[in-house]
Every structure is written in C-alpha cells, then in structure tokens.
Design a protein around this motif. Sequence first.
Motif, PDB file in Angstrom:
ATOM      1  N   LEU A   1       3.280 -14.779  16.959  1.00 52.09           N
ATOM      2  CA  LEU A   1       4.051 -13.294  16.681  1.00 52.09           C
ATOM      3  C   LEU A   1       4.204 -13.390  15.140  1.00 52.09           C
ATOM      4  CD1 LEU A   1       5.282 -10.686  17.448  1.00 52.09           C
ATOM      5  CD2 LEU A   1       7.229 -11.845  17.959  1.00 52.09           C
ATOM      6  N   LEU A   2       4.812 -14.081  14.464  1.00 53.30           N
ATOM      7  CA  LEU A   2       4.895 -14.130  13.020  1.00 53.30           C
ATOM      8  C   LEU A   2       3.582 -14.219  12.469  1.00 53.30           C
ATOM      9  CD1 LEU A   2       6.623 -14.509  10.712  1.00 53.30           C
ATOM     10  CD2 LEU A   2       6.479 -17.044  10.900  1.00 53.30           C
ATOM     11  N   ALA A   3       2.664 -14.859  12.922  1.00 56.04           N
ATOM     12  CA  ALA A   3       1.282 -14.542  12.267  1.00 56.04           C
ATOM     13  C   ALA A   3       0.709 -13.173  12.333  1.00 56.04           C
ATOM     14  CB  ALA A   3       0.175 -15.709  12.871  1.00 56.04           C
ATOM     15  N   VAL A   4       0.966 -12.397  13.402  1.00 61.20           N
ATOM     16  CA  VAL A   4       0.334 -11.223  13.630  1.00 61.20           C
ATOM     17  C   VAL A   4       1.124 -10.141  12.875  1.00 61.20           C
ATOM     18  CG1 VAL A   4       0.126  -9.535  15.453  1.00 61.20           C
ATOM     19  CG2 VAL A   4      -0.548 -11.926  16.081  1.00 61.20           C
ATOM     20  N   VAL A   5       2.340 -10.112  12.678  1.00 63.08           N
ATOM     21  CA  VAL A   5       3.240  -9.296  12.131  1.00 63.08           C
ATOM     22  C   VAL A   5       2.770  -9.641  10.458  1.00 63.08           C
ATOM     23  CG1 VAL A   5       4.778  -8.763  13.624  1.00 63.08           C
ATOM     24  CG2 VAL A   5       5.305 -10.534  12.229  1.00 63.08           C
ATOM     25  N   THR A   6       2.661 -10.740  10.194  1.00 62.83           N
ATOM     26  CA  THR A   6       2.208 -11.080   8.905  1.00 62.83           C
ATOM     27  C   THR A   6       0.954 -10.397   8.339  1.00 62.83           C
ATOM     28  OG1 THR A   6       3.541 -12.909   8.778  1.00 62.83           O
ATOM     29  CG2 THR A   6       2.252 -12.651   6.937  1.00 62.83           C
ATOM     30  N   TRP A   7       0.058 -10.680   8.926  1.00 56.66           N
ATOM     31  CA  TRP A   7      -1.472 -10.152   9.126  1.00 56.66           C
ATOM     32  C   TRP A   7      -1.350  -8.737   9.164  1.00 56.66           C
ATOM     33  CZ3 TRP A   7      -5.113  -8.683  13.407  1.00 56.66           C
ATOM     34  CH2 TRP A   7      -6.279  -8.482  12.891  1.00 56.66           C
ATOM     35  N   GLN A   8      -0.647  -7.986   9.829  1.00 54.38           N
ATOM     36  CA  GLN A   8      -0.555  -6.664  10.074  1.00 54.38           C
ATOM     37  C   GLN A   8       0.060  -6.129   8.733  1.00 54.38           C
ATOM     38  OE1 GLN A   8       2.657  -4.996  13.070  1.00 54.38           O
ATOM     39  NE2 GLN A   8       1.163  -3.221  13.085  1.00 54.38           N
ATOM     40  N   ALA A   9       1.352  -6.454   8.409  1.00 52.12           N
ATOM     41  CA  ALA A   9       1.692  -6.124   7.035  1.00 52.12           C
ATOM     42  C   ALA A   9       0.815  -6.357   5.808  1.00 52.12           C
ATOM     43  CB  ALA A   9       3.187  -6.689   6.769  1.00 52.12           C
ATOM     44  N   MET A  10       0.157  -7.407   5.731  1.00 48.90           N
ATOM     45  CA  MET A  10      -0.781  -7.506   4.687  1.00 48.90           C
ATOM     46  C   MET A  10      -1.760  -6.593   4.622  1.00 48.90           C
ATOM     47  SD  MET A  10       0.112 -10.175   2.629  1.00 48.90           S
ATOM     48  CE  MET A  10      -1.419 -10.919   2.169  1.00 48.90           C
ATOM     49  N   ARG A  11      -2.044  -6.018   5.556  1.00 50.59           N
ATOM     50  CA  ARG A  11      -3.189  -4.925   5.703  1.00 50.59           C
ATOM     51  C   ARG A  11      -2.698  -3.565   5.580  1.00 50.59           C
ATOM     52  NH1 ARG A  11      -5.960  -4.680  10.807  1.00 50.59           N
ATOM     53  NH2 ARG A  11      -4.084  -5.619  11.749  1.00 50.59           N
TER      54      ARG A  11
ATOM     55  N   GLY B   1       0.796  -1.160  -0.166  1.00 52.35           N
ATOM     56  CA  GLY B   1      -0.008  -0.015   0.164  1.00 52.35           C
ATOM     57  C   GLY B   1       0.789   1.494   0.028  1.00 52.35           C
ATOM     58  N   VAL B   2       2.154   1.171   0.042  1.00 51.40           N
ATOM     59  CA  VAL B   2       3.036   2.362   0.322  1.00 51.40           C
ATOM     60  C   VAL B   2       4.290   1.845  -0.214  1.00 51.40           C
ATOM     61  CG1 VAL B   2       2.058   3.256   2.262  1.00 51.40           C
ATOM     62  CG2 VAL B   2       3.962   1.582   2.304  1.00 51.40           C
ATOM     63  N   PRO B   3       4.777   2.906  -1.134  1.00 50.36           N
ATOM     64  CA  PRO B   3       6.113   2.603  -1.857  1.00 50.36           C
ATOM     65  C   PRO B   3       7.396   2.484  -0.716  1.00 50.36           C
ATOM     66  CG  PRO B   3       5.679   4.899  -1.985  1.00 50.36           C
ATOM     67  CD  PRO B   3       4.526   4.269  -1.317  1.00 50.36           C
ATOM     68  N   ASP B   4       8.329   1.843  -1.216  1.00 56.90           N
ATOM     69  CA  ASP B   4       9.456   1.790  -0.288  1.00 56.90           C
ATOM     70  C   ASP B   4      10.133   3.211   0.065  1.00 56.90           C
ATOM     71  OD1 ASP B   4       9.299  -1.084  -0.279  1.00 56.90           O
ATOM     72  OD2 ASP B   4      10.790  -1.356  -1.800  1.00 56.90           O
ATOM     73  N   GLY B   5      10.652   3.222   1.164  1.00 53.26           N
ATOM     74  CA  GLY B   5      11.245   4.582   1.612  1.00 53.26           C
ATOM     75  C   GLY B   5      10.542   4.900   2.996  1.00 53.26           C
TER      76      GLY B   5
END
Length: 326
Positions: A269-279, A199-203
């Motif tokens: 924790l891995l599942a939570v941060v993956t879900w967070q990033a995917m959103r 949802g956002v560019p790198d940087g």
Amino acid sequence: MSSVLHTTRGWHRPLLVNTALMLSLVVASIVGLLVDDRMLLGESVWVKPLKFGLSFAVYAATLAWLLSRLTRARRFGWWVGTVFAVVGVIEVGVVAFAAARGTFSHFNHSAEPANQAVQMIFNLGVPGIFVANLIIAVLVLFQRTGDRALTMAIRTGLAISTVGMFLAFWIVAVNTEGPRQVTDARGETVPMEGGHGIGVPDGNGLPILHWSTEGGDMRVPHFVGLHGIQVMLLLAVGLSALARRYGWLRDERTRARLIGVGAAGHSGLLAVVTWQAMRGQSLIHPDAATLTALVTVVVLTGLGVATVVAAAKRAASRPEEPTLTG
C-alpha cells in the motif's frame, strides 16, 4: 489517572513527557480552531500543530512502550529515546510557534530572524529524529521483544515507519514548486519555495488532513509509512485477542506469519500511494493503473492470509501423536 500510571510503569519517562506535551498541544490547537479565525492557504493556522501534536503523541507513546521491552542495550536505548523525545518537543514546538505568529513553518524562505531560527531548528532536528528512530529500529532488529508474533510486529512496523520518516526528506527532493510569494495570516508577503504537492501548489485539500484533491501529495505516503508501527501492533493485539476464540491462532508462529503477510500488504500500500503521488495524482482520484496496483496488493495479501490460515487449520486438525510408554 492511577490506572494510566500503573499501565505505563516502566515505560520510557522522557517519551511519556513528550506524549503529554503533545496531547496538551492537541487540546490547545482544538481551542485555537474554535476561537481563532486566522487562515493559511485556506486552513486554520492551528491545523498543522494539531496534526503534528497528535501524530507525535501516538508515535512517542509507542516508542515509550517499545523501549521498555528491550532486553539488551537498555541504557543506550534510553538515551536514544531521550534524544527523540527532546528533539521532537523542539520540532513540534517551532511548528506551534509559527502558527501562533500566523505564518508558515515549512518552506518559508523569509529573512525574518524568527523564521531563520525556525528553519535552522528544522534543518538540525529532522535528521536527528530520523537517526534516533533508525537506531531504535536496529536495536529492536537484533533482539526479541516478546513472542514471535509481537517481535515480528515490532520489527516490521518499525521498518515501515522508518521508510515513512525518510519520505519527509524526499518531500523536499521531489517537489517541483518553485519560488513564489504568499500572504500569511498577518497580511504579510512571505517568500516560499517547495511544498508537499507534486505538480500542484499546496492548498485545495481534504478537510483537516489538507492532502491535495487536485494532484499528488507526498504527505499521503509519509503518513501511511510513519504509522506502520501502530498498524502492525494493532494487528498483533487483534490476532492475540482472536486466539482466545480460535484455537488455530494460538500458535504464535501462525500469528507471526499473518503479521508478516500484513506487513507485506502495508508495504505494498505504501508503494502504491507513493507511486501515485509521484505521478502527480490525487489520492481520491486514482486512475486505472493505480486501481490495478491497489487491487493487486489486496489480492496478493488476501491469498497470503488464506494460505497461512489454511495451513494453520490443517495443523490444528491433525490428531496428536500418541505417547509411547513401556
């Protein structure tokens, strides 16, 4: 130096060479940070080689030790580890090569011959590293590499790390950033497609890590998963050290159960941060749903630890059965 050589005696030599080369790259990258002012997307061109070198150094050293613990298929494991070591040096080498040239190593769609060679190496090398790691994980799964606690730490840690490595492929699959033109450190326009962000560019990222502060970033779960093996091994070492002081921890089954709980917590924790990033949500700006999920993981992990500890203390406090003689 002699102490290090003595400690690593019997470890996988090609992976130790890999580790030494990666640490050399870390030192070179730190020097580059100090003397080279070239920038890519707001960060020094030497930040990426620094991160890759440090990450691969830790991982290669871990595998070098782990392969020395195999009791079966040692020769096969040696060759698989050698493949990982060689391909890893080549992969990180092209990252450093691109940095030295002042251009992008990842998501670079330039038709320049040097970049085409870099992309070809990535396309061949990344799957090779993943498959080699997966084979090592399978080898470990079917044999004991220490007591129950250490075996549990190695098995669960490698499983988590394999998932984290797989997320490197997923970064490309889930990214939504389309084609764009970016200026590299040489002042040249480079065609780019894809990125780490959701949802956002790198940087606009955190210092050094460069994880996005504005949106989702798949490098977060990739990092959390990839280094799961080190987390589990450190947990095993910590519990072993505490066992010298607390008698109820001397039972290796208790330590193995605690490591199992720790692995479940790390996976959560891995599942939570993956879900967070995917959103499309930044690590440092969690919403209520993310915080609820994280608290749930922490509470369940805490309950698991408390249950295992309570059972171990009860078992340790029971009087020993008298031995009948006659």
